[in-house]
Design a protein around this motif. Structure first.
Motif, PDB file in Angstrom:
ATOM      1  N   SER A  68       1.223  -1.072   0.047  1.00 23.50           N
ATOM      2  CA  SER A  68       0.243  -0.330   0.121  1.00 23.50           C
ATOM      3  C   SER A  68       0.709   1.465   0.135  1.00 23.50           C
ATOM      4  N   ILE A  69       0.329   2.249  -1.098  1.00 26.59           N
ATOM      5  CA  ILE A  69       1.643   3.489  -1.020  1.00 26.59           C
ATOM      6  C   ILE A  69       0.692   4.468  -1.068  1.00 26.59           C
ATOM      7  N   LEU A  70       0.758   5.496  -0.464  1.00 30.19           N
ATOM      8  CA  LEU A  70      -0.256   7.067  -0.488  1.00 30.19           C
ATOM      9  C   LEU A  70       0.323   7.656  -1.117  1.00 30.19           C
ATOM     10  N   ALA A  71       0.004   8.905  -2.673  1.00 32.99           N
ATOM     11  CA  ALA A  71       0.913   8.876  -3.103  1.00 32.99           C
ATOM     12  C   ALA A  71      -0.094  10.480  -3.073  1.00 32.99           C
ATOM     13  N   THR A  72       0.570  11.682  -2.893  1.00 34.46           N
ATOM     14  CA  THR A  72       0.396  12.841  -2.777  1.00 34.46           C
ATOM     15  C   THR A  72       1.247  13.687  -3.768  1.00 34.46           C
ATOM     16  N   SER A  73       0.399  14.338  -4.351  1.00 32.57           N
ATOM     17  CA  SER A  73       1.001  15.633  -5.319  1.00 32.57           C
ATOM     18  C   SER A  73       0.510  16.799  -5.336  1.00 32.57           C
ATOM     19  N   TRP A  74       1.425  17.947  -5.520  1.00 33.85           N
ATOM     20  CA  TRP A  74       0.695  19.102  -5.845  1.00 33.85           C
ATOM     21  C   TRP A  74       1.025  20.147  -7.379  1.00 33.85           C
ATOM     22  N   ARG A  75      -0.035  20.538  -7.576  1.00 33.23           N
ATOM     23  CA  ARG A  75       0.143  20.859  -8.569  1.00 33.23           C
ATOM     24  C   ARG A  75      -0.531  22.338  -8.584  1.00 33.23           C
ATOM     25  N   ASP A  76       0.266  24.094  -9.610  1.00 34.01           N
ATOM     26  CA  ASP A  76      -0.483  25.031  -9.034  1.00 34.01           C
ATOM     27  C   ASP A  76      -1.325  24.917  -7.883  1.00 34.01           C
ATOM     28  N   GLY A  77      -0.127  25.136  -6.725  1.00 32.29           N
ATOM     29  CA  GLY A  77      -1.106  24.785  -5.457  1.00 32.29           C
ATOM     30  C   GLY A  77      -2.372  24.065  -5.269  1.00 32.29           C
ATOM     31  N   SER A  78      -2.699  23.193  -6.421  1.00 32.14           N
ATOM     32  CA  SER A  78      -3.523  22.317  -5.115  1.00 32.14           C
ATOM     33  C   SER A  78      -3.189  20.655  -4.938  1.00 32.14           C
ATOM     34  N   THR A  79      -3.607  20.156  -4.059  1.00 27.08           N
ATOM     35  CA  THR A  79      -3.022  18.750  -3.412  1.00 27.08           C
ATOM     36  C   THR A  79      -4.101  17.550  -3.937  1.00 27.08           C
ATOM     37  N   VAL A  80      -2.789  16.629  -4.329  1.00 26.78           N
ATOM     38  CA  VAL A  80      -4.864  15.360  -4.475  1.00 26.78           C
ATOM     39  C   VAL A  80      -3.830  14.555  -3.254  1.00 26.78           C
ATOM     40  N   ARG A  81      -3.948  13.167  -2.801  1.00 27.92           N
ATOM     41  CA  ARG A  81      -3.968  12.813  -1.820  1.00 27.92           C
ATOM     42  C   ARG A  81      -4.571  10.969  -3.070  1.00 27.92           C
ATOM     43  N   VAL A  82      -4.335  10.578  -3.290  1.00 28.99           N
ATOM     44  CA  VAL A  82      -4.828   8.989  -4.216  1.00 28.99           C
ATOM     45  C   VAL A  82      -3.643   7.545  -3.151  1.00 28.99           C
ATOM     46  N   LEU A  83      -5.036   6.788  -2.787  1.00 25.49           N
ATOM     47  CA  LEU A  83      -4.734   5.816  -2.206  1.00 25.49           C
ATOM     48  C   LEU A  83      -3.938   4.166  -2.724  1.00 25.49           C
ATOM     49  N   VAL A  84      -2.995   3.691  -3.534  1.00 25.81           N
ATOM     50  CA  VAL A  84      -2.496   2.655  -4.092  1.00 25.81           C
ATOM     51  C   VAL A  84      -2.720   1.736  -3.407  1.00 25.81           C
ATOM     52  N   ASP A  85      -3.629   1.103  -3.592  1.00 24.94           N
ATOM     53  CA  ASP A  85      -3.943  -0.532  -3.160  1.00 24.94           C
ATOM     54  C   ASP A  85      -3.613  -0.199  -1.422  1.00 24.94           C
ATOM     55  N   PHE A  86      -4.057  -1.481  -0.966  1.00 28.33           N
ATOM     56  CA  PHE A  86      -4.556  -1.584   0.811  1.00 28.33           C
ATOM     57  C   PHE A  86      -3.855  -1.893   1.467  1.00 28.33           C
ATOM     58  N   GLY A  87      -2.826  -3.548   1.078  1.00 31.81           N
ATOM     59  CA  GLY A  87      -2.061  -3.393   1.933  1.00 31.81           C
ATOM     60  C   GLY A  87      -2.887  -4.822   1.708  1.00 31.81           C
ATOM     61  N   TYR A  88      -2.459  -6.164   2.746  1.00 24.35           N
ATOM     62  CA  TYR A  88      -2.983  -7.894   3.311  1.00 24.35           C
ATOM     63  C   TYR A  88      -4.113  -7.591   4.421  1.00 24.35           C
ATOM     64  N   SER A  89      -3.195  -7.399   5.572  1.00 29.21           N
ATOM     65  CA  SER A  89      -4.534  -7.564   7.011  1.00 29.21           C
ATOM     66  C   SER A  89      -4.773  -5.991   7.633  1.00 29.21           C
ATOM     67  N   PRO A  90      -6.245  -6.151   7.921  1.00 34.76           N
ATOM     68  CA  PRO A  90      -6.865  -4.371   8.750  1.00 34.76           C
ATOM     69  C   PRO A  90      -5.583  -4.143  10.374  1.00 34.76           C
ATOM     70  N   GLU A  91      -5.360  -5.564  10.385  1.00 27.07           N
ATOM     71  CA  GLU A  91      -4.213  -5.203  11.729  1.00 27.07           C
ATOM     72  C   GLU A  91      -2.981  -4.368  11.579  1.00 27.07           C
ATOM     73  N   ALA A  92      -2.411  -4.669  10.431  1.00 23.95           N
ATOM     74  CA  ALA A  92      -0.539  -3.977   9.563  1.00 23.95           C
ATOM     75  C   ALA A  92      -1.280  -2.234   9.293  1.00 23.95           C
ATOM     76  N   VAL A  93      -2.698  -2.205   8.744  1.00 20.78           N
ATOM     77  CA  VAL A  93      -2.660  -1.257   8.169  1.00 20.78           C
ATOM     78  C   VAL A  93      -2.999   0.103   9.264  1.00 20.78           C
ATOM     79  N   ARG A  94      -3.779  -0.355  10.270  1.00 26.67           N
ATOM     80  CA  ARG A  94      -4.107   0.439  11.693  1.00 26.67           C
ATOM     81  C   ARG A  94      -2.762   0.806  12.320  1.00 26.67           C
ATOM     82  N   THR A  95      -2.261  -0.249  12.759  1.00 25.39           N
ATOM     83  CA  THR A  95      -0.956  -0.008  13.227  1.00 25.39           C
ATOM     84  C   THR A  95      -0.074   1.271  12.654  1.00 25.39           C
ATOM     85  N   ASN A  96       0.641   1.208  11.022  1.00 24.79           N
ATOM     86  CA  ASN A  96       1.516   1.714  10.475  1.00 24.79           C
ATOM     87  C   ASN A  96       0.414   3.047  10.257  1.00 24.79           C
ATOM     88  N   LEU A  97      -0.306   3.288  10.316  1.00 28.10           N
ATOM     89  CA  LEU A  97      -1.297   4.771   9.999  1.00 28.10           C
ATOM     90  C   LEU A  97      -0.944   5.570  11.250  1.00 28.10           C
TER      91      LEU A  97
END
Length: 347
Positions: free
Chosen positions: A72-101
């Motif tokens: 799972s990768i969180l992509a944050t891009s900036w262009r002309d003062g605008s920010t866009v956050r795109v999550l690419v994939d969700f990983g394997y387990s909810p437990e790992a995700v919650r801990t890492n966030l």
């Protein structure tokens, strides 16, 4: 809109690809962690920051970042003062995700879009860790085909275990709207998907699963050659890569798992964007079974031809590929771990 124009060659499908000023990719889930011993890096067009979770009140946490066989990768891009956050994939387990966030101090509530590269559990299983079942603003989820939702069998045991399906009802409850398209798509005027990745050159579809049409997915929305079967070998027809065009640097291609070939993924990104320069290729390259060691070494040689500035192997890339790439082009290889932040900018 600042963009490179694209020609009208068949199969490209986009009229323009936007340029972003900067792009940050933060690794939320991957196969490995590393302690606070690796240095940050400042390289041409890339800064690498190593995050392991900050001490609270000056005391080391008794909880560590979790690694698992997922991505799972969180992509944050900036262009002309605008920010866009795109999550690419969700990983394997909810437990790992919650801990890492929590450890990384990341608030996912302001997400603008998400991409699910393909329908394997190690890429969608962590979904509930990001999005509890409560009302949320509607967020587009880009996928490459209806078959992303089909049940799968993992060819890793005897008998092969059932991988299951992504819960479509849970997606809807979390506010996600699936945008299903085999064609390239522009995401929030800052990113784009490759659409279906053609099989070309020496790379073959190498996928250790079989798909069950009609279980979790709508048979009638599948390829006609597949919809009447009960089970068939996966060919990854729905898999896609997520890409950015970074100002003055070129393409950053997030290949995710590369079941249809990482070189094919990069070539498709070049084709649909009309941009030849590749600044970085990031993600899982799937140079493990059922692919061979010879295929892994040949992929390194093909990368040398493409000549990206950086190669960032993750997840399922495999030791043979990484060792050979380090031997042939050590200056290009960046090793990421859970928490690593890759900042791409011309500065």
């Amino acid at each position: 809109m600042a963009a490179f124009a694209i020609g009208s060659a068949p199969g490209r499908g986009l009229t323009a690809v936007p340029v972003v000023d900067t792009l940050t990719l933060q690794v939320l889930v991957d196969n490995a962690t590393f302690g606070p011993f690796l240095p940050d890096l400042v390289l041409p067009g890339l800064r690498v920051k190593r995050h392991t979770g900050d001490p609270v009140g000056g005391v080391m946490s008794r909880t560590a970042l979790h690694a698992e066989f997922g991505l799972s990768i969180l992509a944050t891009s900036w262009r002309d003062g605008s920010t866009v956050r795109v999550l690419v994939d969700f990983g394997y387990s909810p437990e790992a995700v919650r801990t890492n966030l929590t450890m990384l101090g990341i608030d996912i509530s302001g997400l603008d879009a998400a991409v699910l590269s393909h329908g394997h559990l190690d890429h969608y299983g962590g979904f509930p860790g990001f999005f509890p079942r409560e009302p949320r603003p509607q967020v587009p989820l880009y996928v490459g085909g209806e078959e992303v939702f089909c049940e799968r069998i993992a060819l890793i045991g005897n008998p092969p275990p059932i991988m299951g399906t992504l819960d479509r009802a849970a997606l809807a409850e979390a506010g996600f709207i699936a945008r299903i398209s085999p064609k390239p798509q522009i995401i929030k005027q800052q990113a784009f998907t490759t659409g279906v990745i053609p099989l070309a050159g020496f790379e073959r579809a190498a996928i250790p699963t079989q798909m069950r049409p009609g279980r979790g997915c709508d048979r009638n929305a599948l390829n006609p050659s597949k919809r009447h079967l009960d089970q068939l070998p996966d060919d990854g027809e729905h898999e896609l890569a997520t890409c950015y065009n970074v100002k003055n640097l070129g393409l950053v291609v997030i290949a995710s798992c590369s079941h249809r070939g990482v070189i094919n993924s990069v070539r498709q990104a070049q084709r649909v964007s009309g941009i030849d320069k590749v600044h970085a290729v990031v993600g899982g390259f799937h140079l493990v079974r059922p692919r061979t060691e010879d295929e892994a070494r040949r992929t390194v040689a093909e990368f040398a031809t493409i000549d990206p500035t950086y190669i960032v192997p993750m997840h399922c890339s495999g030791d043979v590929f990484i060792q050979e790439a380090m031997r042939v082009m050590p200056q290009k290889i960046i090793r990421p771990y859970v928490g690593t932040e890759l900042q791409f900018a011309d500065r």
